[in-house]
Design a protein around this motif. Structure first.
Motif, short mmCIF file in Angstrom:
data_model
loop_
_atom_site.label_atom_id
_atom_site.label_comp_id
_atom_site.label_asym_id
_atom_site.label_seq_id
_atom_site.Cartn_x
_atom_site.Cartn_y
_atom_site.Cartn_z
N VAL A 153 -25.96 83.97 56.30
CA VAL A 153 -25.45 82.76 55.69
C VAL A 153 -24.10 83.08 55.09
O VAL A 153 -23.86 84.20 54.63
N ALA A 154 -23.17 82.13 55.10
CA ALA A 154 -21.83 82.36 54.57
C ALA A 154 -21.68 81.69 53.22
O ALA A 154 -22.16 80.58 53.02
N ALA A 155 -20.99 82.37 52.30
CA ALA A 155 -20.72 81.81 50.98
C ALA A 155 -19.23 81.87 50.74
O ALA A 155 -18.64 82.94 50.70
N SER A 156 -18.59 80.75 50.59
CA SER A 156 -17.13 80.70 50.47
C SER A 156 -16.68 81.24 49.13
O SER A 156 -17.31 81.03 48.10
N LEU A 157 -15.57 81.97 49.15
CA LEU A 157 -14.93 82.42 47.92
C LEU A 157 -13.94 81.39 47.40
O LEU A 157 -13.38 81.54 46.33
N GLY A 158 -13.74 80.34 48.20
CA GLY A 158 -12.82 79.29 47.79
C GLY A 158 -11.42 79.51 48.31
O GLY A 158 -10.97 80.63 48.47
N GLY A 187 -14.24 84.77 52.36
CA GLY A 187 -15.58 84.49 51.89
C GLY A 187 -16.44 85.73 51.87
O GLY A 187 -15.98 86.84 52.13
N ILE A 188 -17.71 85.54 51.54
CA ILE A 188 -18.71 86.59 51.58
C ILE A 188 -19.75 86.18 52.61
O ILE A 188 -20.23 85.04 52.60
N TYR A 189 -20.07 87.09 53.50
CA TYR A 189 -21.04 86.81 54.56
C TYR A 189 -22.22 87.74 54.33
O TYR A 189 -22.08 88.96 54.41
N GLY A 241 -29.83 94.21 53.34
CA GLY A 241 -28.87 94.48 54.40
C GLY A 241 -27.45 94.42 53.89
O GLY A 241 -27.19 93.92 52.80
N PRO A 242 -26.51 94.94 54.67
CA PRO A 242 -25.10 94.94 54.24
C PRO A 242 -24.51 93.54 54.22
O PRO A 242 -24.98 92.65 54.92
N ARG A 243 -23.47 93.38 53.43
CA ARG A 243 -22.74 92.12 53.33
C ARG A 243 -21.27 92.38 53.64
O ARG A 243 -20.79 93.50 53.49
N ALA A 244 -20.58 91.33 54.03
CA ALA A 244 -19.16 91.45 54.37
C ALA A 244 -18.34 90.53 53.49
O ALA A 244 -18.64 89.34 53.36
N VAL A 245 -17.31 91.10 52.87
CA VAL A 245 -16.28 90.30 52.20
C VAL A 245 -15.09 90.27 53.15
O VAL A 245 -14.59 91.32 53.55
#
Length: 264
Positions: free
Chosen positions: A105-110, A215-217, A223-227
Motif C-alpha cells: 500500500v502507498a502512503a503519500s508524503l505530500g 511517498g512511503i511504500y 517486511g521492508p519499506r521504501a521511501v
C-alpha cells in the motif's frame, strides 16, 4: 601479453566489453591461474544472461505513449488504475526471492503531482531487489565499496546519469558496495549500506524522465519499506526495515547528497 595485475573489476569490464584488447591474453591467463575468479566470472556471466532472457520481452516493448507525449512536451495523461503486480512475482522468482511480496500500500508524503504507475514500479522494483540482495552475505554487491571510484563511474555510465554514493556514516551506515540491475525498460543502480548491528538499507536509483512524486511504500505486515522520490529526471528509493521515522531521516540525507552529486 599484459603484465599488469588483474582484479574482480576486470571481470566486470570484460563482461561489459570494456577490457582493452591488449589486456585480453593476460586476463585469460589470470583466470586460468585463479579458479575462484574463473568461477566468479562464470557466475556473473550466467546471472547477466538469465536477467537478459527473463526481461527480454519487457526490453523489447515499445516506448509507452505517456513517455512519448512527455518527450514532445505534451501534458501527461494521469491514469487512475494502478500498475499490475504480476511482474513483481516474476522478478522475485527469477532472483530467488522468498515469498510474501504481495499486498503493498502507498502512503503519500505530500506534495508533487502523482503518477501511480511509475511510483508503484519504482518502489516495487526497489523492494524486490532489496529482499533478494540485502540477505546475501558474500555476493550482495558486484563492486565493493573499496573500489568506490570505479563503482561510481561504472554505475553512472550504465544508468545514464551521474551517481555519487551518499555518505551515511553520520546515520551509522557504511557503504558495502553496489550492483547494476534491470528496471523496467531502464537500468538501475543499487547501493547497499550496513550499520554496526547488521541492519541493511539500499538505495535504488534509475532514470524516470516523466514522473514526479514522493511517498512511503510499505508492505503489509512485516517486511521492508521504501521511501521514494521521482523528480529531476530520475527516481530514487531508499529501502529498509527500520522504523519509518528513521528510514525517512536517512532517506532525506541520502536524497540531498544524490542531488548535490548530480550537479557537482
Amino acid at each position: 601479453m599484459s603484465g599488469r595485475d588483474f582484479t574482480e573489476r576486470d571481470i566486470h569490464m570484460a563482461l561489459d566489453g570494456e577490457l582493452p584488447g591488449e589486456d585480453r591474453a593476460g586476463y585469460e591467463a589470470w583466470l586460468a591461474a585463479n579458479p575462484d575468479m574463473q568461477a566468479r566470472r562464470t557466475r556473473y556471466a550466467g546471472d547477466a544472461e538469465a536477467l537478459r532472457s527473463a526481461f527480454a520481452g519487457v526490453l523489447d516493448e515499445p516506448v509507452p505513449a505517456r513517455l512519448t507525449r512527455a518527450a514532445l512536451g505534451e501534458k501527461p495523461v494521469v491514469v487512475e488504475r494502478r500498475r499490475p503486480r504480476w511482474w513483481l512475482a516474476a522478478a522475485a522468482a527469477l532472483l530467488l526471492a522468498v515469498g510474501g511480496a504481495g499486498g503493498y500500500v502507498a502512503a503519500s508524503l505530500g506534495g508533487g503531482s502523482h503518477d501511480d504507475s511509475a511510483q508503484d514500479q519504482l518502489a516495487e522494483e526497489a523492494i524486490a531487489a532489496h529482499v533478494v540482495y540485502a540477505a546475501e552475505k558474500r555476493h550482495a554487491v558486484e563492486v565493493p565499496a573499496s573500489d568506490l571510484d570505479h563503482m561510481e563511474t561504472w554505475l553512472s555510465n550504465r544508468i545514464g546519469m551521474k551517481l555519487v554514493a551518499p555518505n551515511l556514516s553520520d546515520d551509522g551506515f557504511q557503504l558495502v558496495g553496489g550492483r547494476l540491475l534491470p528496471a523496467g525498460g531502464h537500468r538501475a543502480a543499487m547501493l547497499l549500506y550496513e550499520d554496526a548491528e547488521g541492519n541493511r538499507i539500499s538505495l535504488f536509483v534509475t532514470t524516470e524522465p516523466a514522473a514526479h512524486g514522493k511517498g512511503i511504500y510499505a508492505q503489509s505486515g512485516e517486511g521492508p519499506r521504501a521511501v521514494y522520490w521521482l523528480d529531476k529526471g530520475y527516481g530514487c528509493a531508499v529501502v529498509g526495515s527500520l522504523p519509518d521515522n528513521r528510514l525517512s531521516e536517512v532517506a532525506k540525507r541520502a536524497y540531498e547528497q544524490l542531488i548535490a552529486g548530480m550537479i557537482s
